[in-house]
Design a protein around this motif. Sequence first.
Motif, PDB file in Angstrom:
ATOM      1  N   LEU A 164      34.611  36.516  38.974  1.00  0.00           N
ATOM      2  CA  LEU A 164      35.969  36.105  38.657  1.00  0.00           C
ATOM      3  C   LEU A 164      36.910  37.286  38.906  1.00  0.00           C
ATOM      4  O   LEU A 164      36.558  38.435  38.647  1.00  0.00           O
ATOM      5  CB  LEU A 164      36.076  35.668  37.194  1.00  0.00           C
ATOM      6  CG  LEU A 164      35.399  34.353  36.797  1.00  0.00           C
ATOM      7  CD1 LEU A 164      35.502  34.150  35.302  1.00  0.00           C
ATOM      8  CD2 LEU A 164      35.999  33.175  37.535  1.00  0.00           C
ATOM      9  N   TYR A 165      38.099  36.968  39.390  1.00  0.00           N
ATOM     10  CA  TYR A 165      39.108  37.982  39.667  1.00  0.00           C
ATOM     11  C   TYR A 165      40.441  37.560  39.068  1.00  0.00           C
ATOM     12  O   TYR A 165      40.671  36.373  38.791  1.00  0.00           O
ATOM     13  CB  TYR A 165      39.303  38.179  41.175  1.00  0.00           C
ATOM     14  CG  TYR A 165      38.112  38.737  41.901  1.00  0.00           C
ATOM     15  CD1 TYR A 165      37.940  40.110  42.048  1.00  0.00           C
ATOM     16  CD2 TYR A 165      37.163  37.886  42.471  1.00  0.00           C
ATOM     17  CE1 TYR A 165      36.853  40.625  42.739  1.00  0.00           C
ATOM     18  CE2 TYR A 165      36.076  38.391  43.155  1.00  0.00           C
ATOM     19  CZ  TYR A 165      35.926  39.766  43.290  1.00  0.00           C
ATOM     20  OH  TYR A 165      34.839  40.266  43.963  1.00  0.00           O
ATOM     21  N   ILE A 166      41.307  38.537  38.896  1.00  0.00           N
ATOM     22  CA  ILE A 166      42.705  38.259  38.574  1.00  0.00           C
ATOM     23  C   ILE A 166      43.453  38.128  39.893  1.00  0.00           C
ATOM     24  O   ILE A 166      43.360  39.000  40.761  1.00  0.00           O
ATOM     25  CB  ILE A 166      43.320  39.399  37.745  1.00  0.00           C
ATOM     26  CG1 ILE A 166      42.599  39.528  36.402  1.00  0.00           C
ATOM     27  CG2 ILE A 166      44.812  39.180  37.541  1.00  0.00           C
ATOM     28  CD1 ILE A 166      42.944  40.807  35.662  1.00  0.00           C
ATOM     29  N   ARG A 182      50.486  33.877  32.127  1.00  0.00           N
ATOM     30  CA  ARG A 182      49.165  33.513  32.645  1.00  0.00           C
ATOM     31  C   ARG A 182      49.067  32.002  32.810  1.00  0.00           C
ATOM     32  O   ARG A 182      49.492  31.236  31.930  1.00  0.00           O
ATOM     33  CB  ARG A 182      48.073  34.018  31.701  1.00  0.00           C
ATOM     34  CG  ARG A 182      46.651  33.599  32.075  1.00  0.00           C
ATOM     35  CD  ARG A 182      45.679  34.401  31.257  1.00  0.00           C
ATOM     36  NE  ARG A 182      44.400  33.721  31.063  1.00  0.00           N
ATOM     37  CZ  ARG A 182      43.450  34.142  30.251  1.00  0.00           C
ATOM     38  NH1 ARG A 182      43.638  35.247  29.543  1.00  0.00           N
ATOM     39  NH2 ARG A 182      42.316  33.480  30.118  1.00  0.00           N
ATOM     40  N   GLU A 188      38.408  26.654  33.412  1.00  0.00           N
ATOM     41  CA  GLU A 188      38.239  28.006  32.876  1.00  0.00           C
ATOM     42  C   GLU A 188      37.500  27.980  31.545  1.00  0.00           C
ATOM     43  O   GLU A 188      36.847  28.961  31.163  1.00  0.00           O
ATOM     44  CB  GLU A 188      39.622  28.651  32.714  1.00  0.00           C
ATOM     45  CG  GLU A 188      39.605  30.106  32.302  1.00  0.00           C
ATOM     46  CD  GLU A 188      41.006  30.682  32.198  1.00  0.00           C
ATOM     47  OE1 GLU A 188      41.364  31.172  31.107  1.00  0.00           O
ATOM     48  OE2 GLU A 188      41.747  30.624  33.197  1.00  0.00           O
ATOM     49  N   ILE A 195      35.094  35.266  29.097  1.00  0.00           N
ATOM     50  CA  ILE A 195      36.516  35.611  29.248  1.00  0.00           C
ATOM     51  C   ILE A 195      37.069  36.151  27.934  1.00  0.00           C
ATOM     52  O   ILE A 195      37.816  37.140  27.911  1.00  0.00           O
ATOM     53  CB  ILE A 195      37.317  34.386  29.728  1.00  0.00           C
ATOM     54  CG1 ILE A 195      36.943  34.042  31.173  1.00  0.00           C
ATOM     55  CG2 ILE A 195      38.819  34.635  29.619  1.00  0.00           C
ATOM     56  CD1 ILE A 195      37.595  32.774  31.702  1.00  0.00           C
ATOM     57  N   TRP A 199      38.647  39.854  27.331  1.00  0.00           N
ATOM     58  CA  TRP A 199      40.023  40.034  26.857  1.00  0.00           C
ATOM     59  C   TRP A 199      40.073  40.852  25.565  1.00  0.00           C
ATOM     60  O   TRP A 199      40.888  41.762  25.423  1.00  0.00           O
ATOM     61  CB  TRP A 199      40.691  38.674  26.658  1.00  0.00           C
ATOM     62  CG  TRP A 199      42.144  38.801  26.295  1.00  0.00           C
ATOM     63  CD1 TRP A 199      42.682  38.909  25.044  1.00  0.00           C
ATOM     64  CD2 TRP A 199      43.241  38.903  27.205  1.00  0.00           C
ATOM     65  NE1 TRP A 199      44.041  39.051  25.111  1.00  0.00           N
ATOM     66  CE2 TRP A 199      44.415  39.051  26.431  1.00  0.00           C
ATOM     67  CE3 TRP A 199      43.356  38.868  28.594  1.00  0.00           C
ATOM     68  CZ2 TRP A 199      45.683  39.162  27.001  1.00  0.00           C
ATOM     69  CZ3 TRP A 199      44.614  38.979  29.169  1.00  0.00           C
ATOM     70  CH2 TRP A 199      45.761  39.126  28.381  1.00  0.00           C
ATOM     71  N   LEU A 231      42.909  33.672  36.405  1.00  0.00           N
ATOM     72  CA  LEU A 231      41.534  34.123  36.593  1.00  0.00           C
ATOM     73  C   LEU A 231      40.818  33.072  37.428  1.00  0.00           C
ATOM     74  O   LEU A 231      40.649  31.921  36.995  1.00  0.00           O
ATOM     75  CB  LEU A 231      40.820  34.282  35.247  1.00  0.00           C
ATOM     76  CG  LEU A 231      41.028  35.595  34.484  1.00  0.00           C
ATOM     77  CD1 LEU A 231      42.507  35.850  34.184  1.00  0.00           C
ATOM     78  CD2 LEU A 231      40.217  35.595  33.193  1.00  0.00           C
ATOM     79  N   ILE A 248      37.677  42.330  37.551  1.00  0.00           N
ATOM     80  CA  ILE A 248      37.535  42.190  36.103  1.00  0.00           C
ATOM     81  C   ILE A 248      36.154  42.708  35.725  1.00  0.00           C
ATOM     82  O   ILE A 248      35.144  42.236  36.256  1.00  0.00           O
ATOM     83  CB  ILE A 248      37.655  40.725  35.647  1.00  0.00           C
ATOM     84  CG1 ILE A 248      38.971  40.108  36.105  1.00  0.00           C
ATOM     85  CG2 ILE A 248      37.527  40.618  34.131  1.00  0.00           C
ATOM     86  CD1 ILE A 248      39.073  38.624  35.799  1.00  0.00           C
TER      87      ILE A 248
END
Length: 291
Positions: A164-166, A182, A188, A195, A199, A231, A248
């Motif tokens: 997963l990436y931003i 966001r 998700e 996740i 976070w 994400l 991430i």
Amino acid sequence: MEDRDWLILTLLYENGNITKTAQDLYISQPALTSRIKQIENEFQVKLLIRGSKGVTFTPQGEYLVTYAKEMLLKLRETKENILNLNNTVKGTLRIGTSRFLAEHKLPRMLNSFKEKQTDVDFKIMSSFASNIINLVSNHDVHVGFHRGDDHWLGSEHILYREKLYIFSKNKININDLPNIPRIVHKQESANRGSIHQWWTEKYGQPPLIAAEVDHVNACKEMVIHGLGYALLPSSFVSDDDHLHKYDITLNNGEPLLRIARMIYLEESLELNVVRAFVNFVKSLKFRDKLA
């Protein structure tokens, strides 16, 4: 009661609507209403309460629905076991799958299996990843294809892993994410555990949720139009989208992964058709998407 009555009651209970149930059964509404009346006369009870927004079941009706579900399950199991006695790979394979895997992985997989096992049919139930585990646990399907980190106690086979990436339209400072809008999507939620871990390790305040959408493509479009970051796995984003991508990682240095897997109950392998399909999928080669 007949087996068709069992189906009538379960569908009507799920739909809460006589018109839709009649359509699902390909019969007329008067014919359905007449059959319900016959069931009520047979048991000498009132099954339904009709209202402006549909129908609700009386306690006696709910009891009959429970009985109907049990009988449908027993009938299905009986048919499957009889086919299994022939020691052939034959019957209907029930599969639950997330939408992405249904669109991008499952069709080719099923076609290849069908070429080997011509007497097998498929019943596919597409749902959000978070519901696939329930479908397998409740024996609604034999096998589930699932992406995410939801806890599963049964048997599983990893198909592939992807990072997963931003993603964002403009350059951002990932240390400032709590103050940046966001965009989240329902898929998700399948990775909510990992996740949430990422976070909470990185930030001491909740994210600034600007929008929540049903589908990942809608989420990506909002990011493309500069409405916030998201994400996403890299498989959903192409170079043509012109988005900035940020890694991430957890505090231990591990990347945040979305894992695609096949899940099933071990006892389901007693059925020839399920065992043959599970072994077929295990023989396939999938490529991890970790770049």
